[in-house]
Design an enzyme around this catalytic site. Structure first.
Site, mmCIF file in Angstrom:
data_model
loop_
_atom_site.group_PDB
_atom_site.id
_atom_site.type_symbol
_atom_site.label_atom_id
_atom_site.label_comp_id
_atom_site.label_asym_id
_atom_site.label_seq_id
_atom_site.Cartn_x
_atom_site.Cartn_y
_atom_site.Cartn_z
ATOM 1 N N GLY A 1 0.649 -1.078 -0.025
ATOM 2 C CA GLY A 1 0.116 0.028 0.245
ATOM 3 C C GLY A 1 0.875 1.196 0.070
ATOM 4 O O GLY A 1 0.623 2.294 0.836
ATOM 5 N N SER B 1 1.368 3.655 -2.345
ATOM 6 C CA SER B 1 1.018 4.898 -3.337
ATOM 7 C C SER B 1 0.295 5.975 -2.953
ATOM 8 O O SER B 1 0.411 6.850 -3.495
ATOM 9 C CB SER B 1 0.193 4.126 -4.407
ATOM 10 N N ASP C 1 -3.248 -7.401 -4.526
ATOM 11 C CA ASP C 1 -4.161 -7.261 -3.468
ATOM 12 C C ASP C 1 -3.465 -8.356 -2.382
ATOM 13 O O ASP C 1 -3.328 -9.407 -2.708
ATOM 14 C CB ASP C 1 -5.287 -7.946 -3.868
ATOM 15 N N SER D 1 -2.339 -0.703 15.035
ATOM 16 C CA SER D 1 -3.038 0.707 15.404
ATOM 17 C C SER D 1 -3.057 0.855 16.920
ATOM 18 O O SER D 1 -3.205 -0.418 17.737
ATOM 19 C CB SER D 1 -4.226 0.581 14.636
ATOM 20 N N TYR E 1 -12.010 -4.053 12.919
ATOM 21 C CA TYR E 1 -10.604 -3.491 12.661
ATOM 22 C C TYR E 1 -9.733 -3.585 13.810
ATOM 23 O O TYR E 1 -8.548 -3.874 13.702
ATOM 24 C CB TYR E 1 -10.628 -2.069 12.450
ATOM 25 N N ALA F 1 -9.835 -5.937 16.014
ATOM 26 C CA ALA F 1 -9.490 -7.270 16.182
ATOM 27 C C ALA F 1 -8.312 -7.696 15.331
ATOM 28 O O ALA F 1 -7.276 -8.396 15.493
ATOM 29 C CB ALA F 1 -10.525 -8.299 16.055
ATOM 30 N N LYS G 1 -6.226 -5.633 14.243
ATOM 31 C CA LYS G 1 -4.795 -4.931 14.496
ATOM 32 C C LYS G 1 -4.337 -5.658 15.748
ATOM 33 O O LYS G 1 -3.186 -5.819 15.945
ATOM 34 C CB LYS G 1 -4.993 -3.469 14.846
ATOM 35 N N ILE H 1 -4.033 9.847 12.581
ATOM 36 C CA ILE H 1 -2.945 10.188 11.264
ATOM 37 C C ILE H 1 -3.834 10.740 10.321
ATOM 38 O O ILE H 1 -4.913 10.005 9.819
ATOM 39 C CB ILE H 1 -2.035 9.150 10.865
HETATM 40 P P1 NAP Z 1 -5.284 4.908 3.505
HETATM 41 O O1 NAP Z 1 -4.797 6.314 3.171
HETATM 42 O O2 NAP Z 1 -6.651 4.508 3.384
HETATM 43 O O3 NAP Z 1 -4.620 3.830 2.610
HETATM 44 C C1 NAP Z 1 -4.332 2.652 2.547
HETATM 45 C C2 NAP Z 1 -3.540 1.846 1.887
HETATM 46 O O4 NAP Z 1 -3.701 0.400 1.929
HETATM 47 C C3 NAP Z 1 -3.418 2.289 0.480
HETATM 48 O O5 NAP Z 1 -2.304 2.313 -0.085
HETATM 49 C C4 NAP Z 1 -4.326 1.011 -0.192
HETATM 50 O O6 NAP Z 1 -3.732 0.921 -1.462
HETATM 51 C C5 NAP Z 1 -3.824 -0.191 0.558
HETATM 52 N N1 NAP Z 1 -4.766 -1.263 0.306
HETATM 53 C C6 NAP Z 1 -6.111 -1.282 0.785
HETATM 54 N N2 NAP Z 1 -6.583 -2.522 0.498
HETATM 55 C C7 NAP Z 1 -5.620 -3.166 -0.011
HETATM 56 C C8 NAP Z 1 -5.454 -4.462 -0.467
HETATM 57 N N3 NAP Z 1 -6.583 -5.368 -0.258
HETATM 58 N N4 NAP Z 1 -4.195 -4.960 -0.806
HETATM 59 C C9 NAP Z 1 -3.352 -4.200 -0.868
HETATM 60 N N5 NAP Z 1 -3.167 -2.785 -0.349
HETATM 61 C C10 NAP Z 1 -4.466 -2.349 -0.051
HETATM 62 O O7 NAP Z 1 -4.744 4.590 4.890
HETATM 63 P P2 NAP Z 1 -3.685 5.037 5.736
HETATM 64 O O8 NAP Z 1 -4.179 5.834 6.806
HETATM 65 O O9 NAP Z 1 -2.440 5.565 5.153
HETATM 66 O O10 NAP Z 1 -3.389 3.931 6.676
HETATM 67 C C11 NAP Z 1 -2.134 2.959 6.280
HETATM 68 C C12 NAP Z 1 -2.123 1.826 7.394
HETATM 69 O O11 NAP Z 1 -1.859 2.532 8.647
HETATM 70 C C13 NAP Z 1 -3.230 0.877 7.371
HETATM 71 O O12 NAP Z 1 -2.676 -0.436 8.011
HETATM 72 C C14 NAP Z 1 -4.056 1.760 8.872
HETATM 73 O O13 NAP Z 1 -4.817 0.616 9.335
HETATM 74 C C15 NAP Z 1 -2.893 2.145 9.631
HETATM 75 N N6 NAP Z 1 -3.386 3.025 10.420
HETATM 76 C C16 NAP Z 1 -3.863 4.236 9.965
HETATM 77 C C17 NAP Z 1 -4.371 5.158 11.011
HETATM 78 C C18 NAP Z 1 -4.819 6.541 10.670
HETATM 79 O O14 NAP Z 1 -5.084 7.483 11.685
HETATM 80 N N7 NAP Z 1 -4.641 7.017 9.291
HETATM 81 C C19 NAP Z 1 -4.130 4.985 12.459
HETATM 82 C C20 NAP Z 1 -3.826 3.779 12.694
HETATM 83 C C21 NAP Z 1 -3.322 2.704 11.823
HETATM 84 P P3 NAP Z 1 -4.681 1.571 -2.650
HETATM 85 O O15 NAP Z 1 -4.735 2.849 -2.696
HETATM 86 O O16 NAP Z 1 -3.746 1.121 -3.940
HETATM 87 O O17 NAP Z 1 -5.947 0.758 -2.776
#
Ligand code: NAP
Length: 247
Positions: free
Chosen positions: A12, A14, A63, A142, A155, A157, A159, A188
């Protein structure tokens, strides 16, 4: 901190936190393989950005919940780079709902991408890493995997599962000099949190000791530390990066 001569795989990569991690690792000297699922143009832009930094980069559509995709990605990555030293399991999704309304599909989708995706990618790479030695795996968990959160049984569970996975694998592969750690972000600013209602964001802000949302780079900095030799005696740990929500 430097990562010259290393190759990192970021799932992920990009957009959001994954993009920030991919760019941070490249800025420290690592070549970067990253996956995307939805937008090839966006992935190409990130690839070009890393190449402009003088690093090799390869974006592969995969994926993480599909084992065939993951096997192909690892094969193509190994063919191209001949090594992968750093794995960042970052790909993740939310499908929030109260448990009484949560559908099986919402449960399965979140578990398949977040937890099974982490298993799939790590499982496909671990033999290569054991052969290589001196590798680092960083899983993006998380804080809700530690604290729980109403509306996020699936979610949180997934994490919490990642946290257990991290500690167990750290014990399995420590003797091979492979370190396995997790970063647990708080709130974030990314697409994932953009979709939350303003009221929820305000409630969160009240709980954040530093009184502001985190930026993707705050997570990337912690990941870079865990990827580098600066953390060479750290394994099985969960580094909370949350501006002080959990204290
Ligand atoms: P985001 O902006 O929604 O991005 C999600 C990423 O996951 C994208 O790069 C997406 O790729 C990829 N993804 C989704 N489904 C996928 C699949 N089936 N196979 C491969 N890639 C997939 O989320 P983010 O905030 O950057 O989150 C990144 C990580 O941090 C996640 O694990 C999230 O749970 C964790 N996290 C985030 C927060 C927060 O506050 N933002 C807090 C705690 C933990 P595509 O764009 O190509 O679909």
């Amino acid at each position: 901190m430097e990562l010259k001569g290393k190759v990192a795989l970021v799932t992920g990569g990009s957009r959001g936190i994954g993009k920030s991690i991919a760019i941070k690792l490249a800025s420290l000297g690592s070549d970067v393989l990253f996956s995307y699922t939805s937008n090839a143009d966006r992935a190409k832009e990130v690839q070009a950005e890393i190449e402009r930094m003088g690093r090799r980069a390869l974006a592969i559509k995969a994926d993480v919940s599909k084992i065939d995709d993951v096997e192909r990605m690892i094969q193509e990555g190994m063919n191209y780079f001949s090594q992968i030293d750093i794995l960042v399991n970052n790909a993740g999704v939310t499908k929030d709902n109260l448990l009484m309304r949560m559908t099986e599909e919402e449960w399965n989708n979140v578990m398949d991408v977040n937890l099974k995706g982490t298993f799939n990618v790590t499982k496909c790479l671990i033999r290569n890493m054991i052969k290589q030695k001196n590798c680092s795996i960083i899983n993006v968990a998380s804080i809700v995997g530690i604290s729980g959160n109403a509306g996020q049984c699936n979610y949180s569970a997934s994490k919490a599962g990642i946290i257990g996975f991290t500690k167990s694998l750290a014990k399995e592969v420590g003797k091979k000099n492979i370190r396995v750690n997790a970063v647990a972000p708080g709130f974030i600013a990314t697409d994932m949190t953009k979709k939350l209602p303003e009221k929820v964001v305000e409630e969160y802000l009240e709980k954040i000791t530093l009184n502001k949302l985190g930026e993707p780079e705050d997570i990337a900095n912690a990941v870079a530390f865990l990827a580098s030799d600066m953390s060479k005696y750290i394994t099985g740990q969960i580094i909370v990066v949350d501006g002080g929500i959990l204290i």
